[in-house]
Design a protein around this motif. Structure first.
Motif, PDB file in Angstrom:
ATOM      1  N   LEU A  95       0.787  -1.019   0.023  1.00 21.54           N
ATOM      2  CA  LEU A  95       0.080   0.038   0.044  1.00 21.54           C
ATOM      3  C   LEU A  95       0.997   1.086  -0.027  1.00 21.54           C
ATOM      4  O   LEU A  95       1.736   1.190   0.790  1.00 21.54           O
ATOM      5  CB  LEU A  95      -0.912   0.047   1.131  1.00 21.54           C
ATOM      6  N   GLY A  96       0.819   1.999  -1.121  1.00 23.61           N
ATOM      7  CA  GLY A  96       1.517   3.246  -0.793  1.00 23.61           C
ATOM      8  C   GLY A  96       0.642   4.476  -1.183  1.00 23.61           C
ATOM      9  O   GLY A  96      -0.367   4.539  -1.766  1.00 23.61           O
ATOM     10  N   ARG A 102       7.548   7.058  -7.730  1.00 23.92           N
ATOM     11  CA  ARG A 102       8.614   6.417  -7.881  1.00 23.92           C
ATOM     12  C   ARG A 102       8.861   5.279  -7.158  1.00 23.92           C
ATOM     13  O   ARG A 102       9.287   4.033  -7.629  1.00 23.92           O
ATOM     14  CB  ARG A 102       9.648   7.373  -7.396  1.00 23.92           C
ATOM     15  N   ARG A 103       8.026   5.070  -6.030  1.00 19.47           N
ATOM     16  CA  ARG A 103       8.154   4.074  -5.148  1.00 19.47           C
ATOM     17  C   ARG A 103       7.494   2.738  -5.836  1.00 19.47           C
ATOM     18  O   ARG A 103       7.830   1.633  -5.762  1.00 19.47           O
ATOM     19  CB  ARG A 103       7.780   4.246  -3.965  1.00 19.47           C
ATOM     20  N   CYS A 104       6.373   3.097  -6.199  1.00 17.41           N
ATOM     21  CA  CYS A 104       5.537   2.091  -6.956  1.00 17.41           C
ATOM     22  C   CYS A 104       6.466   1.510  -8.046  1.00 17.41           C
ATOM     23  O   CYS A 104       6.452   0.273  -8.303  1.00 17.41           O
ATOM     24  CB  CYS A 104       4.317   2.618  -7.576  1.00 17.41           C
ATOM     25  N   GLU A 105       7.035   2.505  -8.858  1.00 13.01           N
ATOM     26  CA  GLU A 105       7.912   1.769 -10.006  1.00 13.01           C
ATOM     27  C   GLU A 105       9.002   0.831  -9.511  1.00 13.01           C
ATOM     28  O   GLU A 105       9.271  -0.203  -9.946  1.00 13.01           O
ATOM     29  CB  GLU A 105       8.220   2.951 -10.880  1.00 13.01           C
ATOM     30  N   ARG A 106       9.673   1.330  -8.496  1.00 12.48           N
ATOM     31  CA  ARG A 106      10.756   0.957  -7.992  1.00 12.48           C
ATOM     32  C   ARG A 106      10.622  -0.724  -7.493  1.00 12.48           C
ATOM     33  O   ARG A 106      11.095  -1.569  -7.761  1.00 12.48           O
ATOM     34  CB  ARG A 106      11.258   1.573  -6.962  1.00 12.48           C
ATOM     35  N   TRP A 107       9.315  -0.684  -6.712  1.00 12.36           N
ATOM     36  CA  TRP A 107       9.011  -2.012  -6.122  1.00 12.36           C
ATOM     37  C   TRP A 107       8.340  -2.851  -7.059  1.00 12.36           C
ATOM     38  O   TRP A 107       8.443  -4.377  -7.069  1.00 12.36           O
ATOM     39  CB  TRP A 107       8.025  -1.724  -4.900  1.00 12.36           C
ATOM     40  N   MET A 108       7.599  -2.553  -8.199  1.00  8.68           N
ATOM     41  CA  MET A 108       7.258  -3.373  -9.272  1.00  8.68           C
ATOM     42  C   MET A 108       8.311  -4.077  -9.878  1.00  8.68           C
ATOM     43  O   MET A 108       8.165  -5.316 -10.289  1.00  8.68           O
ATOM     44  CB  MET A 108       6.126  -2.869 -10.066  1.00  8.68           C
ATOM     45  N   ARG A 109       9.213  -3.431 -10.022  1.00  4.08           N
ATOM     46  CA  ARG A 109      10.599  -3.821 -10.822  1.00  4.08           C
ATOM     47  C   ARG A 109      11.183  -4.938  -9.783  1.00  4.08           C
ATOM     48  O   ARG A 109      12.091  -5.787 -10.343  1.00  4.08           O
ATOM     49  CB  ARG A 109      11.582  -2.687 -11.060  1.00  4.08           C
ATOM     50  N   ARG A 110      11.251  -4.677  -8.492  1.00  2.05           N
ATOM     51  CA  ARG A 110      11.844  -5.756  -7.444  1.00  2.05           C
ATOM     52  C   ARG A 110      11.002  -6.859  -7.299  1.00  2.05           C
ATOM     53  O   ARG A 110      11.197  -7.738  -6.611  1.00  2.05           O
ATOM     54  CB  ARG A 110      11.920  -4.764  -6.295  1.00  2.05           C
ATOM     55  N   GLY A 111       9.636  -6.990  -7.983  1.00  7.03           N
ATOM     56  CA  GLY A 111       8.705  -8.087  -7.825  1.00  7.03           C
ATOM     57  C   GLY A 111       7.675  -8.267  -7.069  1.00  7.03           C
ATOM     58  O   GLY A 111       7.186  -9.181  -6.773  1.00  7.03           O
ATOM     59  N   CYS A 112       7.320  -6.877  -6.658  1.00 10.35           N
ATOM     60  CA  CYS A 112       5.973  -6.784  -5.903  1.00 10.35           C
ATOM     61  C   CYS A 112       4.984  -7.107  -6.788  1.00 10.35           C
ATOM     62  O   CYS A 112       4.964  -6.946  -8.118  1.00 10.35           O
ATOM     63  CB  CYS A 112       6.023  -5.293  -5.472  1.00 10.35           C
ATOM     64  N   LEU A 148       2.576   7.146 -14.614  1.00  9.07           N
ATOM     65  CA  LEU A 148       3.819   6.439 -15.238  1.00  9.07           C
ATOM     66  C   LEU A 148       3.601   6.481 -16.581  1.00  9.07           C
ATOM     67  O   LEU A 148       4.455   6.824 -17.490  1.00  9.07           O
ATOM     68  CB  LEU A 148       3.855   4.896 -14.856  1.00  9.07           C
ATOM     69  N   ARG A 149       2.296   6.246 -17.200  1.00  8.38           N
ATOM     70  CA  ARG A 149       2.158   6.452 -18.617  1.00  8.38           C
ATOM     71  C   ARG A 149       2.177   7.886 -19.087  1.00  8.38           C
ATOM     72  O   ARG A 149       2.832   8.028 -20.264  1.00  8.38           O
ATOM     73  CB  ARG A 149       0.454   6.080 -18.986  1.00  8.38           C
ATOM     74  N   GLU A 150       1.566   8.820 -18.302  1.00  2.66           N
ATOM     75  CA  GLU A 150       1.971  10.030 -18.679  1.00  2.66           C
ATOM     76  C   GLU A 150       3.516  10.625 -18.783  1.00  2.66           C
ATOM     77  O   GLU A 150       3.734  11.253 -19.717  1.00  2.66           O
ATOM     78  CB  GLU A 150       1.113  10.957 -17.884  1.00  2.66           C
ATOM     79  N   ARG A 151       4.262  10.003 -17.855  1.00  2.00           N
ATOM     80  CA  ARG A 151       5.720  10.241 -18.018  1.00  2.00           C
ATOM     81  C   ARG A 151       6.377   9.766 -19.275  1.00  2.00           C
ATOM     82  O   ARG A 151       7.418  10.270 -19.820  1.00  2.00           O
ATOM     83  CB  ARG A 151       6.387   9.754 -16.751  1.00  2.00           C
ATOM     84  N   ALA A 152       5.807   8.490 -19.567  1.00  2.00           N
ATOM     85  CA  ALA A 152       6.426   7.528 -20.831  1.00  2.00           C
ATOM     86  C   ALA A 152       6.079   8.299 -22.066  1.00  2.00           C
ATOM     87  O   ALA A 152       6.694   8.333 -23.107  1.00  2.00           O
ATOM     88  CB  ALA A 152       6.189   6.228 -20.354  1.00  2.00           C
TER      89      ALA A 152
END
Length: 219
Positions: A95-96, A102-112, A148-152
């Motif tokens: 839960l964030g 940034r935290r969401c992106e970081r943890w999804m990459r870590r396997g969340c 994240l989509r808007e940033r990309a």
């Protein structure tokens, strides 16, 4: 430790039984009050003392750790490491705060496997975790996905109703003459709208218009 009322507890893993067992470490505002899990969809066990986490994982056969809103990254890392020392395949949901993409992106990459806004209600939160478990997919709350989509891709341009009509027919693979016939306008009118679409999406050709519109959820 407190287990909210659901179906009976067993030591089988979630993936074997189709049940969804979650250990909450930290806080989740949605569980203030009665904490009833909707329709018996999941068993949520609160771990109040983190030293007890290993024994709770073993006793409940939980398939999920849900990191509450008050856990920082170090807490989450230590929590999931301790849980996986007991059950290697246990999955992580977090839960964030909505502004912390940034935290969401970081943890999804870590396997969340599931990342949700901390204000999510109980029913939606349980549904997201169950969907991830059942379908074997990662789930990201829409609010983080949109940032994240808007940033990309950049912010989504504003389209007129006619531009949306042209875009939809363009997505179907129609040429200008076919679009003109479908909309009962002239080819010159279609070309006018096409120029605007190319400009608004900063696209070099028709294919890029469709690709960028799709990435932004407009086609």
């Amino acid at each position: 430790m407190h287990t909210f009322p659901t179906e009976c507890t067993s030591t089988h893993e979630d993936s074997d039984t189709g049940e969804c067992r979650v250990i909450l470490v930290g806080t989740w505002p949605a569980l203030r009050g009665e904490g009833t899990v909707p329709d018996g969809a999941a068993q949520i066990t609160r771990c109040a003392e983190r030293d007890e986490l290993g024994s709770i994982v073993y006793a409940t056969g939980a398939g999920w750790i849900l990191a509450g809103q008050d856990l920082d990254d170090g807490d989450v890392q230590r929590t999931i490491a301790k849980a996986r020392a007991v059950r290697e395949g246990i999955r992580l949901a977090i839960l964030g705060q909505s502004r912390d993409w940034r935290r969401c992106e970081r943890w999804m990459r870590r396997g969340c496997r599931v990342y949700l806004e901390d204000t999510i209600n109980l029913r939606r939160g349980v549904a997201a975790i169950r969907a991830s478990q059942t379908l074997e997919v990662n789930v990201m709350d829409r609010i983080f996905f949109e940032v994240l989509r808007e940033r990309a891709t950049g912010p989504a341009p504003h389209l007129t109703r006619r531009e949306r009509d042209v875009l939809e027919l363009l997505r179907r693979g129609m040429r200008n003459r076919e679009i003109a016939g479908a909309l009962f306008v002239t080819e010159n009118t279609v070309e006018y709208h096409m120029r605007h679409l190319l400009s608004k999406f900063s696209a070099r050709n028709r294919l890029e218009v469709v690709e960028r519109a799709t990435a932004l959820g407009l086609a």
